[in-house]
Write an enzyme that holds these catalytic residues in place. Structure first.
Site, mmCIF file in Angstrom:
data_model
loop_
_atom_site.group_PDB
_atom_site.id
_atom_site.type_symbol
_atom_site.label_atom_id
_atom_site.label_comp_id
_atom_site.label_asym_id
_atom_site.label_seq_id
_atom_site.Cartn_x
_atom_site.Cartn_y
_atom_site.Cartn_z
ATOM 1 N N ILE A 51 2.590 27.292 -37.817
ATOM 2 C CA ILE A 51 1.651 28.401 -37.935
ATOM 3 C C ILE A 51 2.414 29.584 -37.362
ATOM 4 O O ILE A 51 2.590 29.680 -36.148
ATOM 5 C CB ILE A 51 0.338 28.172 -37.159
ATOM 6 C CG1 ILE A 51 -0.469 27.035 -37.762
ATOM 7 C CG2 ILE A 51 -0.481 29.462 -37.139
ATOM 8 C CD1 ILE A 51 -1.796 26.766 -37.075
ATOM 9 N N LEU A 85 -5.664 35.716 -36.801
ATOM 10 C CA LEU A 85 -4.982 35.138 -37.964
ATOM 11 C C LEU A 85 -4.554 33.698 -37.723
ATOM 12 O O LEU A 85 -4.572 32.883 -38.652
ATOM 13 C CB LEU A 85 -3.789 36.008 -38.362
ATOM 14 C CG LEU A 85 -4.140 37.457 -38.721
ATOM 15 C CD1 LEU A 85 -2.870 38.241 -39.044
ATOM 16 C CD2 LEU A 85 -5.134 37.524 -39.864
ATOM 17 N N TYR A 132 -4.180 25.406 -29.358
ATOM 18 C CA TYR A 132 -4.403 24.104 -29.992
ATOM 19 C C TYR A 132 -5.461 23.297 -29.239
ATOM 20 O O TYR A 132 -6.302 22.635 -29.856
ATOM 21 C CB TYR A 132 -3.093 23.320 -30.112
ATOM 22 C CG TYR A 132 -2.064 24.021 -30.970
ATOM 23 C CD1 TYR A 132 -2.428 24.657 -32.154
ATOM 24 C CD2 TYR A 132 -0.733 24.071 -30.593
ATOM 25 C CE1 TYR A 132 -1.485 25.307 -32.934
ATOM 26 C CE2 TYR A 132 0.211 24.720 -31.372
ATOM 27 C CZ TYR A 132 -0.167 25.338 -32.539
ATOM 28 O OH TYR A 132 0.756 25.986 -33.308
#
Length: 171
Positions: free
Chosen positions: A96, A107, A142
């Site tokens: 990412i 984003l 995460y």
């Protein structure tokens, strides 16, 4: 702000290469030697390497645009394209990447949700990723997304062995 994704193809090779190098360098330059950075960037994001990755039917890149500006991308792996053998029921989020000038706009969350939706569409039961143990911002992101540390593996940055946490989310 108009945000949209598109599947990356070989026609996007040079744009993909540019955003890959810029994002990786921005993110990790302060924690690694210039020589190791140059070696890694030249290898990991060479035209040959990216062409091979784009040609792998079990890897898919999704470019992210804000208005008409390339802001980053997502790379997903399944089956034998995964960097660790996690089985056919797993999907790997390998990258990412969001350019620094587009950080703090949500984003990363958009790309994460996109990845999780693809995993569900493909009937995957788990999503996993590797993240450098010193990348505290990414680890926090995460964890906030429901991933938990389940192990680690080595990652070579030039001549330096580094360690990535393996993080997993069950769907």
């Amino acid at each position: 702000m108009n945000v949209h994704t598109t599947t990356c193809t070989i026609e996007h090779l040079h744009a993909l290469q540019s955003v890959s190098k810029e994002t990786f360098y921005e993110t990790f330059k302060n924690q690694n030697s210039e020589q190791n950075m140059e070696t890694y960037l030249a290898t990991a994001f060479s035209e040959e390497t990216l062409t091979d990755e784009l040609s792998n039917s079990n890897s898919t890149f999704y470019l992210l645009y804000v208005d008409e500006n390339l802001a980053g991308y997502l790379k997903l792996n399944t089956e034998d394209a995964q960097t660790e053998n996690m089985g056919n029921e797993a999907l790997e989020i390998e990258r990412i990447y969001v350019l620094g000038s587009f950080q703090k706009m949500g984003l990363g969350r958009i790309l994460m949700n996109y990845a999780l939706n693809i995993a569900k569409q493909q009937h995957k039961f788990k999503v996993w990723l590797g993240v450098w143990e010193k990348n505290v911002n990414a680890i926090a992101f995460y964890e906030k997304s429901g991933f938990v540390k389940t192990g680690s593996h080595s990652f070579m940055m030039g001549d330096e062995e580094q360690h990535d946490f393996i993080m997993m989310k069950t769907l």
